[in-house]
Design an enzyme around this catalytic site. Structure first.
Site, PDB file in Angstrom:
ATOM      1  N   THR A   1       2.987  42.919  54.009  1.00  0.00           N
ATOM      2  CA  THR A   1       2.181  43.235  52.831  1.00  0.00           C
ATOM      3  C   THR A   1       1.260  42.049  52.549  1.00  0.00           C
ATOM      4  O   THR A   1       1.355  41.012  53.201  1.00  0.00           O
ATOM      5  CB  THR A   1       3.090  43.443  51.610  1.00  0.00           C
ATOM      6  OG1 THR A   1       3.778  42.210  51.382  1.00  0.00           O
ATOM      7  CG2 THR A   1       4.097  44.558  51.832  1.00  0.00           C
TER       8      THR A   1
ATOM      9  N   TYR B   1      10.828  30.463  45.158  1.00  0.00           N
ATOM     10  CA  TYR B   1      10.936  31.886  45.519  1.00  0.00           C
ATOM     11  C   TYR B   1      12.397  32.267  45.825  1.00  0.00           C
ATOM     12  O   TYR B   1      12.940  33.225  45.266  1.00  0.00           O
ATOM     13  CB  TYR B   1      10.046  32.181  46.725  1.00  0.00           C
ATOM     14  CG  TYR B   1      10.007  33.646  47.124  1.00  0.00           C
ATOM     15  CD1 TYR B   1       9.328  34.582  46.344  1.00  0.00           C
ATOM     16  CD2 TYR B   1      10.660  34.090  48.271  1.00  0.00           C
ATOM     17  CE1 TYR B   1       9.298  35.918  46.707  1.00  0.00           C
ATOM     18  CE2 TYR B   1      10.617  35.427  48.645  1.00  0.00           C
ATOM     19  CZ  TYR B   1       9.936  36.336  47.852  1.00  0.00           C
ATOM     20  OH  TYR B   1       9.903  37.667  48.215  1.00  0.00           O
TER      21      TYR B   1
HETATM   22  N1  LIG Z   1       6.633  41.577  51.821  1.00  0.00           N
HETATM   23  C1  LIG Z   1       7.744  40.952  52.133  1.00  0.00           C
HETATM   24  O1  LIG Z   1       7.895  40.414  53.246  1.00  0.00           O
HETATM   25  C2  LIG Z   1       8.872  40.896  51.148  1.00  0.00           C
HETATM   26  C3  LIG Z   1      10.111  40.440  51.619  1.00  0.00           C
HETATM   27  C4  LIG Z   1      11.161  40.363  50.734  1.00  0.00           C
HETATM   28  C5  LIG Z   1      10.975  40.717  49.409  1.00  0.00           C
HETATM   29  N2  LIG Z   1       9.759  41.149  48.980  1.00  0.00           N
HETATM   30  C6  LIG Z   1       9.633  41.497  47.556  1.00  0.00           C
HETATM   31  O2  LIG Z   1       9.164  42.824  47.454  1.00  0.00           O
HETATM   32  C7  LIG Z   1       8.424  42.962  46.234  1.00  0.00           C
HETATM   33  C8  LIG Z   1       7.076  43.597  46.525  1.00  0.00           C
HETATM   34  O3  LIG Z   1       6.381  42.729  47.399  1.00  0.00           O
HETATM   35  P1  LIG Z   1       5.109  43.145  48.260  1.00  0.00           P
HETATM   36  O4  LIG Z   1       5.272  42.445  49.538  1.00  0.00           O
HETATM   37  O5  LIG Z   1       4.882  44.609  48.201  1.00  0.00           O
HETATM   38  O6  LIG Z   1       3.988  42.339  47.419  1.00  0.00           O
HETATM   39  P2  LIG Z   1       2.442  42.634  47.093  1.00  0.00           P
HETATM   40  O7  LIG Z   1       1.884  41.297  46.729  1.00  0.00           O
HETATM   41  O8  LIG Z   1       1.788  43.418  48.159  1.00  0.00           O
HETATM   42  O9  LIG Z   1       2.541  43.550  45.776  1.00  0.00           O
HETATM   43  C9  LIG Z   1       3.066  43.025  44.599  1.00  0.00           C
HETATM   44  C10 LIG Z   1       2.413  43.718  43.417  1.00  0.00           C
HETATM   45  O10 LIG Z   1       3.019  43.186  42.221  1.00  0.00           O
HETATM   46  C11 LIG Z   1       1.999  42.962  41.270  1.00  0.00           C
HETATM   47  N3  LIG Z   1       2.454  41.915  40.344  1.00  0.00           N
HETATM   48  C12 LIG Z   1       2.698  40.616  40.641  1.00  0.00           C
HETATM   49  N4  LIG Z   1       3.095  39.966  39.533  1.00  0.00           N
HETATM   50  C13 LIG Z   1       3.089  40.879  38.518  1.00  0.00           C
HETATM   51  C14 LIG Z   1       3.403  40.806  37.133  1.00  0.00           C
HETATM   52  N5  LIG Z   1       3.787  39.649  36.552  1.00  0.00           N
HETATM   53  N6  LIG Z   1       3.306  41.933  36.394  1.00  0.00           N
HETATM   54  C15 LIG Z   1       2.917  43.102  36.957  1.00  0.00           C
HETATM   55  N7  LIG Z   1       2.583  43.222  38.247  1.00  0.00           N
HETATM   56  C16 LIG Z   1       2.690  42.119  39.028  1.00  0.00           C
HETATM   57  C17 LIG Z   1       0.799  42.534  42.090  1.00  0.00           C
HETATM   58  O11 LIG Z   1      -0.415  42.711  41.350  1.00  0.00           O
HETATM   59  C18 LIG Z   1       0.907  43.444  43.313  1.00  0.00           C
HETATM   60  O12 LIG Z   1       0.213  44.665  43.115  1.00  0.00           O
HETATM   61  C19 LIG Z   1       8.328  41.555  45.623  1.00  0.00           C
HETATM   62  O13 LIG Z   1       9.319  41.400  44.635  1.00  0.00           O
HETATM   63  C20 LIG Z   1       8.616  40.660  46.801  1.00  0.00           C
HETATM   64  O14 LIG Z   1       9.137  39.408  46.417  1.00  0.00           O
HETATM   65  C21 LIG Z   1       8.710  41.251  49.824  1.00  0.00           C
END
Ligand SMILES: NC(=O)c1ccc[n+]([C@@H]2O[C@H](COP(=O)([O-])OP(=O)(O)OC[C@H]3O[C@@H](n4cnc5c(N)ncnc54)[C@H](O)[C@@H]3O)[C@@H](O)[C@H]2O)c1
Length: 249
Positions: A181, A146
């Protein structure tokens, strides 16, 4: 009307970003591979267009291009937000697990940005925002796939900014700190949650809407001279080194 395409928009940070941009008068295409959740999200929003696709699959990315082209015929902002998290020790990170993380987190933004460059460049340019993570800024155990995928995405952001600037396309990244999330809930144990609280000067998780605000700024004209930046929205995580918990105590 300005049009944005947001990947991973069926829930979490992507959905919050869709809501924020719709509120500001944008047309929004919400892309996700989770069809049921995506259609539910668009029904709940009452606006926006659903595009079902997996960003790691070149054929599905092409199909997404066709759909956005048919619906809107233009694109002003692409938010590469779709991401997956898989935390585990290096010894247990099989090549399959590694590739699964890289496919969505790194191949996806590469393929999507490449496919949509000409649409973004038309009508005077546009903006791309890649969603990285604080896990790509500082290393930590369990995040070999990751963290590396997000560090690579931060550099991809710079490569894209360097090359696409001439086309009038700005490319920036937002590096969120922890946000409650589904993604975070699946990989953040109680220990990890406590450690985050210790390490974050604001002493709390971020809200989806707080990340969406930063993304909305970067795609807006207010950021018209900003490109090639990785902006952390992390409650101050990146600012701290040793000693914060003891000083707090
Ligand atoms: N939540 C956190 O703490 C956090 C922290 C840092 C970064 N992020 C980043 O923020 C972004 C969003 O994360 P989130 O927490 O909202 O996640 P989440 O899991 O709630 O939502 C992610 C969405 O992406 C979709 N998805 C995953 N792989 C896919 C693919 N190959 N094609 C199309 N859709 C796809 C999933 O179906 C889901 O609806 C991500 O890139 C994550 O790495 C999140």
């Amino acid at each position: 009307m300005k049009t944005a395409l947001i990947t991973g928009a069926a829930r979490g940070i992507g959905l919050a970003t869709a809501r924020t941009l719709l509120d500001r008068g944008w047309n929004v295409a919400l892309l996700d591979r989770d069809e049921a959740q995506l259609f539910q999200a668009v029904r709940d929003l009452g606006e926006g267009v659903a595009v079902v696709a997996d960003v790691s699959d070149p054929a599905q990315v092409e199909d997404a291009w066709d759909q956005v082209s048919q619906h809107f015929g233009r694109l002003d902002a692409l938010v590469n937000n779709a991401g997956v998290a898989d935390f585990g020790p290096i010894a247990e990170t099989t090549f399959d697990r590694w590739r699964t993380v890289m496919a969505t987190n790194l191949d996806g933004p590469f393929l999507m940005t490449q496919a949509f460059t000409s649409m973004l460049a038309a009508d005077g340019g546009g903006a791309v925002v890649n969603i990285t993570s604080i896990s790509g800024l500082r290393a930590s155990t369990l995040r070999v796939a990751y963290g590396t995928s997000k560090a690579a995405l931060a550099h991809l952001t710079l490569q894209q900014a360097a090359e696409l600037g001439e086309l009038g396309i700005r490319v920036n990244a937002v590096a969120p700190g922890p946000v409650n999330t589904k993604l975070a809930m699946a990989v953040h144990t109680d220990d990890i949650r406590a450690a985050y609280h210790d390490a974050i000067p604001l002493n709390r998780y971020g809200q989806e809407s707080e990340i969406a605000e930063v993304i909305a700024f970067l795609v807006s004209d207010a950021a018209s001279y900003v490109t090639g930046q990785v902006l952390a929205a992390d409650g101050g995580f990146g600012a701290t080194g040793i000693g914060l918990p003891s000083l707090r105590g």
